[in-house]
Design a protein around this motif. Structure first.
Motif, PDB file in Angstrom:
ATOM      1  N   THR A  11       0.842  -1.194   0.000  1.00 28.04           N
ATOM      2  CA  THR A  11       0.000   0.000   0.000  1.00 28.04           C
ATOM      3  C   THR A  11       0.878   1.244   0.000  1.00 28.04           C
ATOM      4  O   THR A  11       2.031   1.214   0.421  1.00 28.04           O
ATOM      5  CB  THR A  11      -0.938   0.034   1.218  1.00 28.04           C
ATOM      6  OG1 THR A  11      -0.158  -0.022   2.411  1.00 28.04           O
ATOM      7  CG2 THR A  11      -1.915  -1.132   1.185  1.00 28.04           C
ATOM      8  N   THR A  12       0.307   2.317  -0.481  1.00 28.04           N
ATOM      9  CA  THR A  12       0.995   3.594  -0.505  1.00 28.04           C
ATOM     10  C   THR A  12       0.008   4.676  -0.103  1.00 28.04           C
ATOM     11  O   THR A  12      -1.194   4.531  -0.286  1.00 28.04           O
ATOM     12  CB  THR A  12       1.591   3.879  -1.899  1.00 28.04           C
ATOM     13  OG1 THR A  12       2.318   5.106  -1.858  1.00 28.04           O
ATOM     14  CG2 THR A  12       0.522   3.952  -2.972  1.00 28.04           C
ATOM     15  N   ASN A  22      -3.724   3.569  -1.394  1.00 31.03           N
ATOM     16  CA  ASN A  22      -3.949   2.788  -2.600  1.00 31.03           C
ATOM     17  C   ASN A  22      -3.124   1.520  -2.558  1.00 31.03           C
ATOM     18  O   ASN A  22      -2.105   1.456  -1.862  1.00 31.03           O
ATOM     19  CB  ASN A  22      -3.533   3.587  -3.850  1.00 31.03           C
ATOM     20  CG  ASN A  22      -4.326   4.842  -4.029  1.00 31.03           C
ATOM     21  OD1 ASN A  22      -5.540   4.814  -4.080  1.00 31.03           O
ATOM     22  ND2 ASN A  22      -3.640   5.969  -4.111  1.00 31.03           N
ATOM     23  N   LEU A  24      -0.398  -0.680  -4.292  1.00 31.33           N
ATOM     24  CA  LEU A  24       0.733  -0.434  -5.177  1.00 31.33           C
ATOM     25  C   LEU A  24       1.208  -1.792  -5.675  1.00 31.33           C
ATOM     26  O   LEU A  24       1.471  -2.697  -4.880  1.00 31.33           O
ATOM     27  CB  LEU A  24       1.865   0.283  -4.440  1.00 31.33           C
ATOM     28  CG  LEU A  24       3.160   0.458  -5.222  1.00 31.33           C
ATOM     29  CD1 LEU A  24       2.941   1.388  -6.412  1.00 31.33           C
ATOM     30  CD2 LEU A  24       4.249   1.001  -4.315  1.00 31.33           C
ATOM     31  N   THR A  37       4.257  -0.714 -13.150  1.00 27.08           N
ATOM     32  CA  THR A  37       3.957  -0.231 -11.805  1.00 27.08           C
ATOM     33  C   THR A  37       2.614   0.454 -11.896  1.00 27.08           C
ATOM     34  O   THR A  37       2.383   1.249 -12.805  1.00 27.08           O
ATOM     35  CB  THR A  37       5.015   0.777 -11.307  1.00 27.08           C
ATOM     36  OG1 THR A  37       6.282   0.132 -11.285  1.00 27.08           O
ATOM     37  CG2 THR A  37       4.689   1.280  -9.921  1.00 27.08           C
ATOM     38  N   THR A  39      -1.002   1.840  -9.408  1.00 24.68           N
ATOM     39  CA  THR A  39      -1.754   1.940  -8.170  1.00 24.68           C
ATOM     40  C   THR A  39      -3.216   1.637  -8.484  1.00 24.68           C
ATOM     41  O   THR A  39      -3.700   1.898  -9.584  1.00 24.68           O
ATOM     42  CB  THR A  39      -1.636   3.335  -7.527  1.00 24.68           C
ATOM     43  OG1 THR A  39      -2.093   4.318  -8.458  1.00 24.68           O
ATOM     44  CG2 THR A  39      -0.205   3.631  -7.128  1.00 24.68           C
TER      45      THR A  39
END
Length: 186
Positions: A11-12, A22, A24, A37, A39
């Motif tokens: 998560t980020t 979000n 990740l 990459t 999200t």
């Protein structure tokens, strides 16, 4: 790690708004280059489990927020709304759905091209495939999904109080759940 490819999932949070969180997802190829990459927006804290099926990344967790992307008409049900999302090899969402109110979620298992999710649930608007309903505060649930995300099996088991699964074993196409019950009528 699957077929030499590494998946990093976590998560980020946004620096500007620490409340926003979000998923990740980062995929690193066998030659150590970043394949993608991305999200996936709007989750709160909660459990996260994942697995690989035919090159697709499967993600499941609890506590999706209202803006979490789904590809069907399922509804966000409030705090602890569970989710299942499948990303293709390029990181595109192939299938995404809300599951219901998940209170616990065991690690995902993938066996014989089926995705197995188990945990405890206090509410779901998913129709079960075996006619079972939630009988208590939290009941054991078992979702078995096909590779396209469609339900192969969905059912509940429990008594009039609370059940907490602690282990799921799949052997010879049979699913065994072990756990704790507070229900005298289980």
């Amino acid at each position: 790690i699957s077929n030499g490819e590494t998946y990093i999932v976590g998560t980020t949070r946004a620096v500007s708004n620490f409340q926003d969180q979000n998923l990740l997802v980062c995929k690193i190829s066998a030659n150590n280059s970043i394949s993608f990459t991305r999200t996936i927006g709007n989750i709160l804290s909660g459990t996260l489990t994942c697995g690989i099926l035919n090159g697709n990344l499967c993600l499941a967790g609890s506590n999706a927020a209202t803006g979490y992307p789904v590809t069907n008409a399922t509804q966000h049900l409030g705090y602890n709304t569970g989710y299942f999302t499948m990303l293709d090899a390029s990181g595109n969402i192939q299938y995404s759905t809300f599951l219901g109110i998940l209170n616990t979620l065991l690690p995902m298992q993938i066996v014989n091209d089926k995705i197995y999710l188990s945990g405890s649930m206090s509410y779901s608007d998913f129709p079960t495939t075996n006619g079972s309903t939630i009988a208590g505060e939290d009941d054991n649930m078992l979702f078995v999904l096909n590779p396209d995300g469609s339900n192969f099996f969905l059912g509940f088991t429990g008594g009039n109080k609370r059940e907490i699964p602690t282990k799921m074993v799949i052997q010879n196409n049979h699913v065994y759940l072990a756990g704790i019950t507070e229900s005298g009528d289980y």
